[in-house]
Design a protein around this motif. Structure first.
Motif, PDB file in Angstrom:
ATOM      1  N   GLY A 246      -4.539   9.863   6.632  1.00  0.00           N
ATOM      2  CA  GLY A 246      -5.491   9.921   5.522  1.00  0.00           C
ATOM      3  C   GLY A 246      -6.474  10.121   6.298  1.00  0.00           C
ATOM      4  O   GLY A 246      -6.904  10.913   8.143  1.00  0.00           O
ATOM      5  N   SER A 263      -2.424   1.317  -3.230  1.00  0.00           N
ATOM      6  CA  SER A 263      -2.682   1.240  -4.509  1.00  0.00           C
ATOM      7  C   SER A 263      -1.232   0.511  -5.204  1.00  0.00           C
ATOM      8  O   SER A 263      -0.808   0.813  -5.402  1.00  0.00           O
ATOM      9  CB  SER A 263      -3.258   2.540  -5.428  1.00  0.00           C
ATOM     10  OG  SER A 263      -3.202   2.865  -6.876  1.00  0.00           O
ATOM     11  N   TRP A 268      -5.848  -2.418  -5.670  1.00  0.00           N
ATOM     12  CA  TRP A 268      -5.362  -2.682  -4.524  1.00  0.00           C
ATOM     13  C   TRP A 268      -4.665  -3.986  -3.839  1.00  0.00           C
ATOM     14  O   TRP A 268      -5.156  -4.761  -3.893  1.00  0.00           O
ATOM     15  CB  TRP A 268      -6.464  -2.076  -3.334  1.00  0.00           C
ATOM     16  CG  TRP A 268      -7.176  -0.803  -3.518  1.00  0.00           C
ATOM     17  CD1 TRP A 268      -8.230  -0.439  -4.828  1.00  0.00           C
ATOM     18  CD2 TRP A 268      -6.550   0.940  -3.904  1.00  0.00           C
ATOM     19  NE1 TRP A 268      -7.903   1.473  -4.408  1.00  0.00           N
ATOM     20  CE2 TRP A 268      -7.031   1.807  -4.088  1.00  0.00           C
ATOM     21  CE3 TRP A 268      -5.404   1.437  -2.278  1.00  0.00           C
ATOM     22  CZ2 TRP A 268      -7.221   2.999  -3.658  1.00  0.00           C
ATOM     23  CZ3 TRP A 268      -5.658   2.546  -1.950  1.00  0.00           C
ATOM     24  CH2 TRP A 268      -5.675   2.971  -3.069  1.00  0.00           C
ATOM     25  N   GLU A 300      -0.246   5.122  -3.012  1.00  0.00           N
ATOM     26  CA  GLU A 300      -2.103   6.109  -1.955  1.00  0.00           C
ATOM     27  C   GLU A 300      -2.903   4.572  -1.465  1.00  0.00           C
ATOM     28  O   GLU A 300      -1.974   3.714  -1.914  1.00  0.00           O
ATOM     29  CB  GLU A 300      -2.769   6.376  -3.027  1.00  0.00           C
ATOM     30  CG  GLU A 300      -3.658   7.424  -2.396  1.00  0.00           C
ATOM     31  CD  GLU A 300      -4.635   8.041  -3.450  1.00  0.00           C
ATOM     32  OE1 GLU A 300      -5.433   8.816  -3.526  1.00  0.00           O
ATOM     33  OE2 GLU A 300      -4.748   6.552  -4.941  1.00  0.00           O
ATOM     34  N   ARG A 302      -5.092   3.224   1.413  1.00  0.00           N
ATOM     35  CA  ARG A 302      -7.175   3.291   2.086  1.00  0.00           C
ATOM     36  C   ARG A 302      -6.615   2.191   2.707  1.00  0.00           C
ATOM     37  O   ARG A 302      -6.412   1.058   2.772  1.00  0.00           O
ATOM     38  CB  ARG A 302      -7.431   3.096   0.387  1.00  0.00           C
ATOM     39  CG  ARG A 302      -8.024   1.094   0.444  1.00  0.00           C
ATOM     40  CD  ARG A 302      -8.708   1.245  -0.890  1.00  0.00           C
ATOM     41  NE  ARG A 302      -9.267  -0.057  -1.399  1.00  0.00           N
ATOM     42  CZ  ARG A 302      -9.850  -0.569  -2.040  1.00  0.00           C
ATOM     43  NH1 ARG A 302     -10.527  -0.066  -2.990  1.00  0.00           N
ATOM     44  NH2 ARG A 302      -9.772  -1.749  -2.421  1.00  0.00           N
ATOM     45  N   GLN A 306     -12.494   0.910   5.002  1.00  0.00           N
ATOM     46  CA  GLN A 306     -13.550   1.809   4.541  1.00  0.00           C
ATOM     47  C   GLN A 306     -13.063   2.386   2.897  1.00  0.00           C
ATOM     48  O   GLN A 306     -11.752   2.944   2.998  1.00  0.00           O
ATOM     49  CB  GLN A 306     -12.867   2.916   6.053  1.00  0.00           C
ATOM     50  CG  GLN A 306     -13.734   2.501   7.245  1.00  0.00           C
ATOM     51  CD  GLN A 306     -12.889   4.085   7.768  1.00  0.00           C
ATOM     52  OE1 GLN A 306     -13.530   4.814   8.109  1.00  0.00           O
ATOM     53  NE2 GLN A 306     -13.029   3.299   9.463  1.00  0.00           N
ATOM     54  N   PRO A 307     -12.799   1.297   2.247  1.00  0.00           N
ATOM     55  CA  PRO A 307     -12.737   1.881   1.027  1.00  0.00           C
ATOM     56  C   PRO A 307     -12.265   3.087  -0.010  1.00  0.00           C
ATOM     57  O   PRO A 307     -11.555   3.541  -0.846  1.00  0.00           O
ATOM     58  CB  PRO A 307     -13.143   1.140   0.215  1.00  0.00           C
ATOM     59  CG  PRO A 307     -14.496   0.198   0.964  1.00  0.00           C
ATOM     60  CD  PRO A 307     -14.034   0.576   1.971  1.00  0.00           C
ATOM     61  N   ASP A 308     -12.871   3.860   0.421  1.00  0.00           N
ATOM     62  CA  ASP A 308     -13.320   5.161  -0.048  1.00  0.00           C
ATOM     63  C   ASP A 308     -12.213   6.314   0.101  1.00  0.00           C
ATOM     64  O   ASP A 308     -12.499   6.850   0.362  1.00  0.00           O
ATOM     65  CB  ASP A 308     -14.836   5.893   0.273  1.00  0.00           C
ATOM     66  CG  ASP A 308     -15.802   4.823  -1.633  1.00  0.00           C
ATOM     67  OD1 ASP A 308     -15.444   4.882  -1.777  1.00  0.00           O
ATOM     68  OD2 ASP A 308     -16.763   4.656  -0.923  1.00  0.00           O
ATOM     69  N   THR A 309     -11.928   5.792   1.599  1.00  0.00           N
ATOM     70  CA  THR A 309     -10.412   7.116   2.142  1.00  0.00           C
ATOM     71  C   THR A 309      -9.459   6.605   1.561  1.00  0.00           C
ATOM     72  O   THR A 309      -9.332   5.719   0.608  1.00  0.00           O
ATOM     73  CB  THR A 309     -10.455   5.722   3.602  1.00  0.00           C
ATOM     74  OG1 THR A 309      -9.981   4.927   4.021  1.00  0.00           O
ATOM     75  CG2 THR A 309     -11.475   6.499   4.709  1.00  0.00           C
ATOM     76  N   ARG A 310      -8.620   7.862   2.020  1.00  0.00           N
ATOM     77  CA  ARG A 310      -7.138   7.515   0.981  1.00  0.00           C
ATOM     78  C   ARG A 310      -6.010   8.290   2.630  1.00  0.00           C
ATOM     79  O   ARG A 310      -6.214   9.246   2.944  1.00  0.00           O
ATOM     80  CB  ARG A 310      -7.371   9.086  -0.110  1.00  0.00           C
ATOM     81  CG  ARG A 310      -8.056   8.644  -1.183  1.00  0.00           C
ATOM     82  CD  ARG A 310      -7.815   6.701  -1.627  1.00  0.00           C
ATOM     83  NE  ARG A 310      -8.630   6.923  -3.008  1.00  0.00           N
ATOM     84  CZ  ARG A 310      -9.248   5.343  -2.958  1.00  0.00           C
ATOM     85  NH1 ARG A 310      -9.526   5.067  -2.026  1.00  0.00           N
ATOM     86  NH2 ARG A 310      -9.980   5.257  -4.223  1.00  0.00           N
ATOM     87  N   TRP A 311      -5.159   7.635   1.764  1.00  0.00           N
ATOM     88  CA  TRP A 311      -4.402   7.827   3.064  1.00  0.00           C
ATOM     89  C   TRP A 311      -2.973   8.096   2.239  1.00  0.00           C
ATOM     90  O   TRP A 311      -2.654   6.699   1.150  1.00  0.00           O
ATOM     91  CB  TRP A 311      -3.996   6.442   3.414  1.00  0.00           C
ATOM     92  CG  TRP A 311      -5.145   6.564   5.112  1.00  0.00           C
ATOM     93  CD1 TRP A 311      -6.441   6.572   5.007  1.00  0.00           C
ATOM     94  CD2 TRP A 311      -5.197   6.319   6.145  1.00  0.00           C
ATOM     95  NE1 TRP A 311      -7.066   6.680   6.417  1.00  0.00           N
ATOM     96  CE2 TRP A 311      -6.195   6.543   6.781  1.00  0.00           C
ATOM     97  CE3 TRP A 311      -3.715   6.751   7.462  1.00  0.00           C
ATOM     98  CZ2 TRP A 311      -6.329   6.478   8.560  1.00  0.00           C
ATOM     99  CZ3 TRP A 311      -3.981   6.671   8.618  1.00  0.00           C
ATOM    100  CH2 TRP A 311      -5.537   6.875   9.091  1.00  0.00           C
TER     101      TRP A 311
END
Length: 324
Positions: A246, A263, A268, A300, A302, A306-311
């Protein structure tokens, strides 16, 4: 100049070409050494892999567990300096050494933290360099100062004494990189890296050891065997190790635990911690994490910090299906 100060980070992206020959000081790795007339039989009763059948030119993964089957250590084991070396993350060695030595008083086996230094030789020319510095052609070779061990098609581990290390580092014609590149390859190959933070948390199958030939199911008794056997024959294991990838918004710490969340609908939930991680030049990163083995492939994730990240989960380079 101190040879330890000659290694530098190599900032690359996933698809960038790499130097043909690279050398890294694997400062966060080490080895336990076992010598003595009972070394083989003692290890055979302690670890998941078959030490008795391990040939001089072979290396294998293995794990050492507690009585409940939880892993103290995942290692690569091979013949070294008249005995065996168990190569593993340095932070795991103190606890693993204590646990491994518990019953050794009854055996003629000396178990110590090896003073040898670990170097990683990497690149398309690594094999040719090894061939020119060894007389044999197996996956484990005696070389000046110690042993060379084949890790994969473009990586060799050199476990050698300090005198030979200084000489080699100062004379080899290779790009000297820091050990993060070695970590990248460990992640991309999905090889389990059990540091102190992950000790006594997982059974071997949750770390994919069965897919890496790190468990023998017909070798006889060893510590934790009942749990390991039940996980195979009764299907009780519900976890596996995965590669995740991510973006990051700020650098990931090597000294603090990096937590992932997954998610669940609009919410979350905690998913697990990265065992190791590596960051590319474009601020994308990869890591290894143990997750439930029934998650949807599209799940998904995160970074908790860093909650705006996506992995997402990446494909493994090997199968976890016992039938394949």
């Amino acid at each position: 100049m101190d040879w330890k100060n000659t290694f530098s980070p190599l900032s690359v992206n996933a698809d960038d070409a790499l130097p043909e020959l690279m050398l890294a000081h694997l400062a966060s790795w080490g080895a336990i050494q076992i010598v003595g007339t009972d070394a083989k039989s003692y290890l055979q009763g302690q670890v998941t892999c078959n030490v008795v059948s391990l040939e001089a030119e072979q290396m294998t993964f293995g794990a050492h567990c507690d009585a409940k089957g939880k892993v103290w250590s995942v290692f690569r084991i091979f013949h070294h300096n008249g005995g065996y070396a168990m190569f593993q993350p340095l932070s795991a060695i103190d606890v693993e050494l204590r646990e491994l030595k518990k019953y050794a008083i009854f055996s003629k086996a000396e178990i110590t933290h090896s003073g040898d230094i670990a170097l990683g030789l990497m690149g398309v020319q690594a094999q040719a360099w090894i061939d020119s510095h060894s007389e044999t052609r197996g996956d484990v070779r005696s070389i000046e100062g110690g042993s060379a061990v084949k890790i994969d098609s473009q990586r060799w581990l050199l476990l050698i004494n300090s005198e030979r290390t200084a000489e080699l580092v100062n004379t080899i014609e290779a790009v000297k990189v820091d050990e993060s590149l070695w970590t990248r390859f460990e992640i991309e190959q999905a090889y389990p890296v059990v540091t102190q933070a992950e000790q006594n948390e997982h059974i071997p199958q949750a770390l994919n050891l069965q897919a890496l030939n790190g468990i023998s199911f017909n070798k006889g008794c060893y510590t934790g065997q009942e749990t390991v056997a039940r996980a195979k024959y009764r299907g009780i294991n519900k976890r596996a190790m995965y590669i995740v990838k991510g973006n990051i918004e700020s650098p990931l710490s090597d000294d603090e635990v990096v937590q992932l969340e997954r998610s669940v609908g609009e919410n979350w939930r905690s998913a697990g911690q990265l065992m190791v991680h590596y960051t590319f030049a474009n601020n994308t990163a990869i890591g290894l994490v143990v997750l439930p083995n029934n998650l949807d492939e599209e799940t998904e994730f995160r970074l908790s910090s860093q909650p705006d990240t996506r992995w997402i989960i990446e494909a493994l380079p090997y199968s976890l299906n016992d039938d394949e």
